[in-house]
Design a protein around this motif. Sequence first.
Motif, PDB file in Angstrom:
ATOM      1  N   ARG A 268      33.188  70.410  13.399  1.00  0.00           N
ATOM      2  CA  ARG A 268      32.658  71.944  13.341  1.00  0.00           C
ATOM      3  C   ARG A 268      33.478  72.752  13.891  1.00  0.00           C
ATOM      4  NH1 ARG A 268      27.789  68.855  14.607  1.00  0.00           N
ATOM      5  NH2 ARG A 268      28.100  69.195  16.894  1.00  0.00           N
ATOM      6  N   ALA A 269      34.253  72.477  14.680  1.00  0.00           N
ATOM      7  CA  ALA A 269      35.016  73.313  15.644  1.00  0.00           C
ATOM      8  C   ALA A 269      36.211  73.761  14.556  1.00  0.00           C
ATOM      9  CB  ALA A 269      35.666  72.840  16.807  1.00  0.00           C
ATOM     10  N   VAL A 270      36.803  72.667  14.017  1.00  0.00           N
ATOM     11  CA  VAL A 270      37.858  72.991  13.293  1.00  0.00           C
ATOM     12  C   VAL A 270      37.398  73.847  11.872  1.00  0.00           C
ATOM     13  CG1 VAL A 270      39.343  71.737  11.404  1.00  0.00           C
ATOM     14  CG2 VAL A 270      39.151  71.018  13.667  1.00  0.00           C
ATOM     15  N   LEU A 271      36.312  73.695  11.539  1.00  0.00           N
ATOM     16  CA  LEU A 271      35.949  74.570  10.436  1.00  0.00           C
ATOM     17  C   LEU A 271      35.548  75.770  10.722  1.00  0.00           C
ATOM     18  CD1 LEU A 271      33.480  71.810   8.460  1.00  0.00           C
ATOM     19  CD2 LEU A 271      35.531  72.980   7.490  1.00  0.00           C
ATOM     20  N   ALA A 272      35.052  75.924  12.065  1.00  0.00           N
ATOM     21  CA  ALA A 272      34.577  77.236  12.342  1.00  0.00           C
ATOM     22  C   ALA A 272      35.813  78.135  12.701  1.00  0.00           C
ATOM     23  CB  ALA A 272      33.915  77.280  13.809  1.00  0.00           C
ATOM     24  N   CYS A 273      37.110  77.622  12.980  1.00  0.00           N
ATOM     25  CA  CYS A 273      38.207  78.203  13.394  1.00  0.00           C
ATOM     26  C   CYS A 273      38.826  78.381  12.169  1.00  0.00           C
ATOM     27  CB  CYS A 273      39.364  76.925  14.288  1.00  0.00           C
ATOM     28  SG  CYS A 273      40.892  77.580  14.170  1.00  0.00           S
ATOM     29  N   VAL A 274      39.114  77.523  11.246  1.00  0.00           N
ATOM     30  CA  VAL A 274      39.683  77.748   9.706  1.00  0.00           C
ATOM     31  C   VAL A 274      39.069  78.854   8.927  1.00  0.00           C
ATOM     32  CG1 VAL A 274      40.327  76.817   7.686  1.00  0.00           C
ATOM     33  CG2 VAL A 274      40.658  75.655   9.794  1.00  0.00           C
ATOM     34  N   GLY A 275      37.658  78.631   8.896  1.00  0.00           N
ATOM     35  CA  GLY A 275      37.022  79.597   8.231  1.00  0.00           C
ATOM     36  C   GLY A 275      37.554  79.743   6.537  1.00  0.00           C
ATOM     37  N   VAL A 276      37.544  81.032   5.924  1.00  0.00           N
ATOM     38  CA  VAL A 276      38.208  81.022   4.597  1.00  0.00           C
ATOM     39  C   VAL A 276      39.009  82.270   4.710  1.00  0.00           C
ATOM     40  CG1 VAL A 276      36.088  80.070   3.410  1.00  0.00           C
ATOM     41  CG2 VAL A 276      36.281  82.577   3.830  1.00  0.00           C
ATOM     42  N   SER A 277      40.004  82.418   3.492  1.00  0.00           N
ATOM     43  CA  SER A 277      40.822  83.389   3.562  1.00  0.00           C
ATOM     44  C   SER A 277      40.108  84.839   3.587  1.00  0.00           C
ATOM     45  CB  SER A 277      41.707  83.391   2.168  1.00  0.00           C
ATOM     46  OG  SER A 277      42.465  84.515   1.843  1.00  0.00           O
ATOM     47  N   ARG A 278      40.898  85.706   3.889  1.00  0.00           N
ATOM     48  CA  ARG A 278      40.284  87.075   4.482  1.00  0.00           C
ATOM     49  C   ARG A 278      40.273  87.770   2.757  1.00  0.00           C
ATOM     50  NH1 ARG A 278      45.576  89.431   6.474  1.00  0.00           N
ATOM     51  NH2 ARG A 278      44.687  88.634   8.524  1.00  0.00           N
ATOM     52  N   TYR A 279      40.939  87.099   1.808  1.00  0.00           N
ATOM     53  CA  TYR A 279      40.804  87.620   0.498  1.00  0.00           C
ATOM     54  C   TYR A 279      39.646  86.779  -0.470  1.00  0.00           C
ATOM     55  CZ  TYR A 279      45.399  89.120   1.880  1.00  0.00           C
ATOM     56  OH  TYR A 279      46.348  89.493   2.676  1.00  0.00           O
ATOM     57  N   ALA A 280      39.157  85.680   0.165  1.00  0.00           N
ATOM     58  CA  ALA A 280      38.079  84.863  -0.479  1.00  0.00           C
ATOM     59  C   ALA A 280      37.014  85.479  -0.945  1.00  0.00           C
ATOM     60  CB  ALA A 280      37.435  84.020   0.381  1.00  0.00           C
ATOM     61  N   SER A 281      36.495  85.065  -2.073  1.00  0.00           N
ATOM     62  CA  SER A 281      35.106  85.365  -2.754  1.00  0.00           C
ATOM     63  C   SER A 281      34.056  85.037  -1.793  1.00  0.00           C
ATOM     64  CB  SER A 281      35.131  84.710  -4.207  1.00  0.00           C
ATOM     65  OG  SER A 281      33.876  85.106  -4.635  1.00  0.00           O
TER      66      SER A 281
END
Length: 207
Positions: free
Chosen positions: A190-203
């Motif tokens: 969960r910590a990794v996913l919260a850190c990575v998130g998605v690209s600032r350009y993501a839909s």
Amino acid sequence: MTEPWTLLVLREMLRGAERRADIARGVPRMTASLLTTRLRTLTAHGLVVEVPNNSREKRYRLTEAGRGLRPIVDQLGRWGQRWLAPPGLRDLDADVLLRDICAQIPPDRFPARRLTVAVSVTDAPGTSQWWLALSPSGATVHPGKPARQADVRLACTLSGLAGAWLGRQSWLRAARDHTVVFTGAPDAVRAVLACVGVSRYASRETA
């Protein structure tokens, strides 16, 4: 300023790259001579200055005018994400993709403790293993296996990782399709996913 590769060079410099090697790493298909030409052009237009240093490798830095192009570069990135076709497998590069992920993590999403993520890209040509070092002070990517035991392991296809990062599908959907598989303690994942998130350009229209 409309010459091919110019905006990509600016993108890498807006992310903090100053050494020629760091800029080149973000645009791997660009020849060394063309990178030199584009840096000279940007310098001539007052967008980049060469930074004096004691090493043999030249360093470059954006001027205030160059930094002022950030909203334009970001807007073009969002436009491309919305209107251009998704990249094909031949257009993807795992090293560039992982570096893009690390470069786009904002400081307020860095984890509270150091996390090591071992990444295995099952369909990447050449190198297929990398590891990410996520810490309160930043995020970096390295080829090969981590020196310390990984907190989280990520096995993925190149298209699956790109699709989730670029917002073509959610991380949850990619996990259900088994194109992206995280293993490790639930709180670490969960910590990794919260850190990575998605690209600032993501839909944002993901399922």
